[in-house]
Design an enzyme around this catalytic site. Sequence first.
Site, PDB file in Angstrom:
ATOM      1  N   LYS A  99      18.687 -65.725 -73.012  1.00  0.00           N
ATOM      2  CA  LYS A  99      17.540 -65.301 -72.222  1.00  0.00           C
ATOM      3  C   LYS A  99      16.277 -65.668 -72.992  1.00  0.00           C
ATOM      4  O   LYS A  99      16.315 -65.912 -74.197  1.00  0.00           O
ATOM      5  CB  LYS A  99      17.576 -63.789 -71.965  1.00  0.00           C
ATOM      6  N   HIS A 100      15.163 -65.688 -72.306  1.00  0.00           N
ATOM      7  CA  HIS A 100      13.910 -66.052 -72.959  1.00  0.00           C
ATOM      8  C   HIS A 100      13.463 -64.958 -73.926  1.00  0.00           C
ATOM      9  O   HIS A 100      13.697 -63.770 -73.691  1.00  0.00           O
ATOM     10  CB  HIS A 100      12.812 -66.300 -71.924  1.00  0.00           C
TER      11      HIS A 100
END
Length: 631
Positions: A264-265
């Site tokens: 995920k970012h």
Amino acid sequence: HAGSLVATYGLLMAAYGILFPNQGFPGGSDGKASVYNVGDLDKKKHVELKMDQALLLIHNELPETNLTVYWNFDRCYHCLLQVLATVPQSRKAGRPGVAAVAVGTQHGSILQLNDTAEDKEVCRLEYKFGEFGNYSLLVKHVRDGVSEIACDLVVNKEPVDSNLPVCIAFLVGMVLVIVVSFLRFLLSLEDFQNWISKAINSRETDRLINSELGSPSRASDPQPEAWRRSAAPLRLRCVDTFRGMALILMVFVNYGGGKYWYFKHSSWNGLTVADLVFPWFVFIMGASIFLSMTSILQRGCSKFRLLGKIVWRSLLLICIGIFVVNPNYCLGPLSWEKARIPGVLQRLGATYFVVAVLELLFAKPVPETCASERSCFSLLDITASWPQWLFVLILEGVWLALTFFLPVPGCPTGYLGPGGIGDGGRYRNCTGGAAGYVDRLLLGDQHLYQHPSSAVLYHTEVAYDPEGILGTINSIVMAFLGVQAGKILLYYKDQTRGILIRFAAWGCLLGLVSVALTKASENEGFIPVNKNLWSVSYVTTLSSLAFLILLALYPVVDVKGLWTGAPFFYPGMNSILVYVGHEVFANYFPFQWKLGDQQSHKEHLVQNTVATALWVLIAYVLYKKKVFWKI
């Protein structure tokens, strides 16, 4: 073959999910801790845990002292600690006050226990909890009659290894690659080919073996030989392979990446796997702009006609992007008042327009007769582009000026933080500083991304778009660095050593710039690496890695032909179709189905891997049928 390899990999991952249905990994991915009211722990046999959580029982053996427990992840930089639970005092010996809480396991945790009445710190500790583990925190006096307090953490039940499915998936993929490589090696041996031919007794089979699965020293597609023989600039396989690698990783990440935090970012500063893919796609787009534009101009296309194509393609990308980021298939008519304007394809469209027009205005076709005469120490690929470099440097100066000197109401000038509970909670509504302010001022809150990654750790409340206006400036810089890579490939196409030296030099130079800007730290540098801001250090870091990846790919794929680039080459040849398709059909079977355990990393990983493999297979089939979606 590559298509069969991808399909087999997807089937193996699906089989893994079927054969081991109970290997789910409970534990929440929202970065928050959940509190459970516990009246009598002896009667409470089970606490339901979400993904990425562990159970913590806090035992307060201190008489006449209620405790307030504060908590946060250690990755949350300069964050206010959040109230986790209140633990009642011990009413008599052997009967401590107890509270049961679920704590996050994605990162290390900071726990601080305060005396509730005096708001005085009793103890503080840092610990990395494991998923689905069971822990007890014992708070008591060191011994009777002594005021010193001890906080001891005890493991009641060992956590599970939530990264095991990722390791298994990686090993399965590596085994398939090794098996296919070994088969290709066998099929390249003349004696083995003759044995196969005699056993099958078919001249047609022998022809197929030699043409489709022949010597690994040349690609199955004869085009790489034509690239080396032709003086005209043609499509380089390493460029499409790199594009495909970035695209497939993007698809996997967008589909969930098994719900692992590193897919995920980043919440704010720093890098995860998810933060790598979009910049690399922009970089390769820049390289492709120069290679394709030079080829088109050498074929006699006028600049005016080419400008029309550039404008049309940019508008199409932006329009398709607005369609993709505003899915309302089952939610009724879309309200224009809340339609998101920025997005990935919109960013690509704007970046493509600026860089392509810049190259069209100043670039000249490469003289074919001089390509083999240039010294390895020549800087012609840079000096011939001094107007473009001047424009890009001025553009970067604009980004720096706006970022560090634009006054933002209610926020410190030059603020680069996430707002929310970061920086002690002093700048709650200052997320992104000037970048966020410019977007909200020009586009409006309702037209921005409403669920930024900063909300996970920093509990931000204002809208913030990672594909905003100021960040587009640095994506233009990134694409222009990709243009530079394309110029190196074309200017020195007959000098492999010269190309590799330049790729290595650019990789090292940009890496040193990143070290200087960040002070080799995540949060303490002048300009931290930040995907949400698309900071200049983010651009230099990812560009450095991109040059180094091309340094590895070019000799292996295009010079020696040791690898065809499969299976990444196929989606790289149909990138727009794969990207738009994976976004539009994300919630449709067979790319998504109902999971038996929504809190299982393994089940999510199997689903996301199968979905990604299907898009690789689709790209392979379309490539074989010569179906390409070009804008």
